[in-house]
Design an enzyme around this catalytic site. Structure first.
Site, mmCIF file in Angstrom:
data_model
loop_
_atom_site.group_PDB
_atom_site.id
_atom_site.type_symbol
_atom_site.label_atom_id
_atom_site.label_comp_id
_atom_site.label_asym_id
_atom_site.label_seq_id
_atom_site.Cartn_x
_atom_site.Cartn_y
_atom_site.Cartn_z
ATOM 1 C CD GLU A 167 -3.894 -6.063 3.920
ATOM 2 O OE1 GLU A 167 -4.703 -5.303 4.498
ATOM 3 O OE2 GLU A 167 -2.674 -5.857 3.879
ATOM 4 C CD GLU A 192 -3.007 -1.081 2.248
ATOM 5 O OE1 GLU A 192 -2.885 -0.244 3.154
ATOM 6 O OE2 GLU A 192 -3.977 -1.852 2.174
HETATM 7 C C1 BGP Z 1 -4.407 -2.348 5.514
HETATM 8 C C2 BGP Z 1 -3.036 -2.774 6.002
HETATM 9 C C3 BGP Z 1 -3.048 -3.866 7.010
HETATM 10 C C4 BGP Z 1 -4.204 -3.833 7.983
HETATM 11 C C5 BGP Z 1 -5.514 -3.439 7.331
HETATM 12 C C6 BGP Z 1 -6.636 -3.166 8.313
HETATM 13 O O1 BGP Z 1 -4.321 -1.051 5.031
HETATM 14 O O2 BGP Z 1 -2.245 -3.224 4.910
HETATM 15 O O3 BGP Z 1 -1.797 -3.896 7.650
HETATM 16 O O4 BGP Z 1 -3.913 -3.175 9.125
HETATM 17 O O5 BGP Z 1 -5.384 -2.315 6.498
HETATM 18 O O6 BGP Z 1 -6.455 -1.920 8.931
HETATM 19 P P1 BGP Z 1 -6.707 -1.689 10.481
HETATM 20 O O7 BGP Z 1 -5.829 -2.686 11.150
HETATM 21 O O8 BGP Z 1 -6.324 -0.294 10.769
HETATM 22 O O9 BGP Z 1 -8.135 -1.963 10.694
#
Ligand code: BGP
Length: 462
Positions: A364, A164
């Site tokens: 993800e 990202e």
């Molecule tokens: C994405 C990241 C992850 C993860 C996810 C959920 O942007 O790549 O590392 O954290 O988001 O985000 P959060 O944990 O803030 O809910």
């Protein structure tokens, strides 16, 4: 459902959110560790020192992955576990750890999908030269990647470069920097690093594939007003398509540079950089997709609630002078303000695929909630609803002609949220700890674990 037989059903985590053991076996600190310390102090949430102890528990966790039927597992290498200072001395214990982890996955017929950097630049590189703000970081990243390819490339077939990058650039302190101006320059250096690493990987002739890892929330325009329609497209272009265009064509789109100039964020491009950016040739695109958003022109603080767009404005996502975000009344929202919109995912997959015609993997995708164990069970029906909705729409996208070859929902086990410690859980497996009490870190399969197991057994039908 129309998933090919060889479809890689998997799951996902990242190093700083799962491993813990942050000073063990000579590991160096990363910017993510310091950020988590700040979160512990400011928000009273768990830090990365233990996380969910994946460093010690990976063998048991892989047993659970095997039981679930996973065919792939996406994780990241902690750069500072291998090079504690980010460059120079190699930490053999870190190398041994990742060798063992990869071997254990392969022994269990699970394909490793490896991210080289997931929000965790070595802190020492900030101290040495301010990380990616300096060009020195380009060569250190390339050296680190080369080392990983040499050590693990015989077994790892799928590599992701930087997780990202647009999020990293949008939030300067995620990369150990202080300002958007610094971040923009670092972004340029990361673009060069990305291209060089992909070229290097291809030149090494290894038997695998490499690509970037993008964050893509589908953006719907808030109204029929052409200005809203244009804005939604423009923000998509700035955050995702410009980045892929840079990798594909080795050039910055003019609107991307204009935007930086307008915001007084333009970076320095040195002679020869244009050549360095060319020839990356990603083999696939990895997409992190959670939610859709509704976006309209920025009006002003006063007019929140009176605007013609749908439902309630979401102040926390609004960007002053640029855009205001709204809730979508046609979709259901979870406890953390992200909606369940499988059609939005199909829309995103179609949009990306039709533009580049490259194979796609989802690295993800997931549903977050506050959860607890009741009578030995975690009933996460809404996560099942979310995943089911996504998988149905992935299948439709494949029928539409999209080459989607792997799905890795976030996250296999509960891990630290990047913003809310252990309160916000995404896992298929519950980890028994809170922000303040590590307890025994016991793993307890949630209902969604069994649901996903069945889904994998039936190649998408649960
Ligand atoms: C994405 C990241 C992850 C993860 C996810 C959920 O942007 O790549 O590392 O954290 O988001 O985000 P959060 O944990 O803030 O809910």
């Amino acid at each position: 459902m129309s998933f090919p037989n060889e479809f890689l059903w998997g799951s996902s985590i990242s190093a700083f959110q799962a491993e813990g053991a942050r000073l063990e076996d000579s590991r160096g600190l990363s910017v993510a560790d310091l950020r988590s310390d700040e979160g512990r102090i400011r928000l009273d949430i768990a830090d990365t020192s233990i996380a969910v102890d994946f460093y010690h528990k990976y063998k048991d966790d892989i047993k659970l992955m095997k039981e679930c039927g996973l065919k792939s597992f996406r994780f990241s290498i902690s750069w500072s576990r291998i090079f504690p200072q980010g460059n120079g001395r190699v930490n053999q214990k870190g190398v041994d750890y990742y060798n063992d982890l990869i071997d254990e996955l392969i022994l269990n017929d699970i394909a490793p999908i490896v991210t080289l950097m997931h929000f965790d630049l070595p802190q020492s590189l900030i101290e040495q030269y301010q990380g990616f703000l300096s060009r020195k970081c380009i060569s250190d990243f390339v050296d680190y990647a080369k080392f990983c390819f040499e050590q693990f490339g015989d077994r790892v077939r799928y590599w992701l470069t930087i997780n990202e990058q647009d999020v990293l650039t949008g939030i300067p302190f995620f990369n150990g920097l202080d300002s958007k101006k610094e971040s923009a320059q670092a972004d340029h250096h990361m673009n060069i690093a990305n291209a060089l690493v992909m070229k290097l990987y291809h030149d090494m002739g290894l038997n695998g594939k490499i690509g970037p890892c993008l964050s893509y929330p589908t953006r719907y325009p808030a109204s029929l007003d052409p200005a809203d329609q244009f804005l939604a497209m423009h923000l998509d272009d700035l955050s995702i398509f410009s980045r892929v265009d840079i990798l594909m064509y080795g050039e910055y789109p003019k609107y991307f540079l204009n935007d930086l100039k307008n915001k007084d964020l333009m970076f320095t491009i040195e002679e020869g950089d244009e050549e360095l950016l060319k020839g990356a040739n990603p083999d696939f695109l990895a997409v992190n997709w959670y939610t859709s958003e509704v976006v309209g022109q920025y009006v002003d603080e006063e007019s929140f609630g009176n605007y013609k767009g749908p439902d309630i404005p979401r102040k926390n996502r609004s960007e002053k002078g640029v855009a205001q975000y709204y809730k979508n009344p046609f979709t259901k929202y979870g406890s953390y303000e992200w909606n369940i919109d499988g059609i939005g995912l199909r829309y995103a997959l179609r949009k990306i695929y039709s533009r580049y015609h490259l194979p796609l993997m989802i690295t993800e995708n997931g549903y977050s909630a506050k959860e607890e164990v009741k009578d030995g069970h975690v009933h996460d029906d809404e996560r099942i609803e979310y995943l089911s909705n996504m998988i149905t729409n992935m299948s439709l996208a494949i029928e539409d002609g999209v080459e989607l070859f792997s799905y890795n929902p976030w996250s296999f086990i509960d891990i630290l949220s990047s913003s809310q410690g252990m309160d916000k859980r995404y896992g298929l497996v519950f980890v028994d700890r809170t922000n303040h009490d590590c307890k025994d870190l016991q793993r307890i399969k949630k209902e969604s674990f069994y649901w996903y197991q069945k889904c994998i057994q039936n190649n998408g039908n649960a």
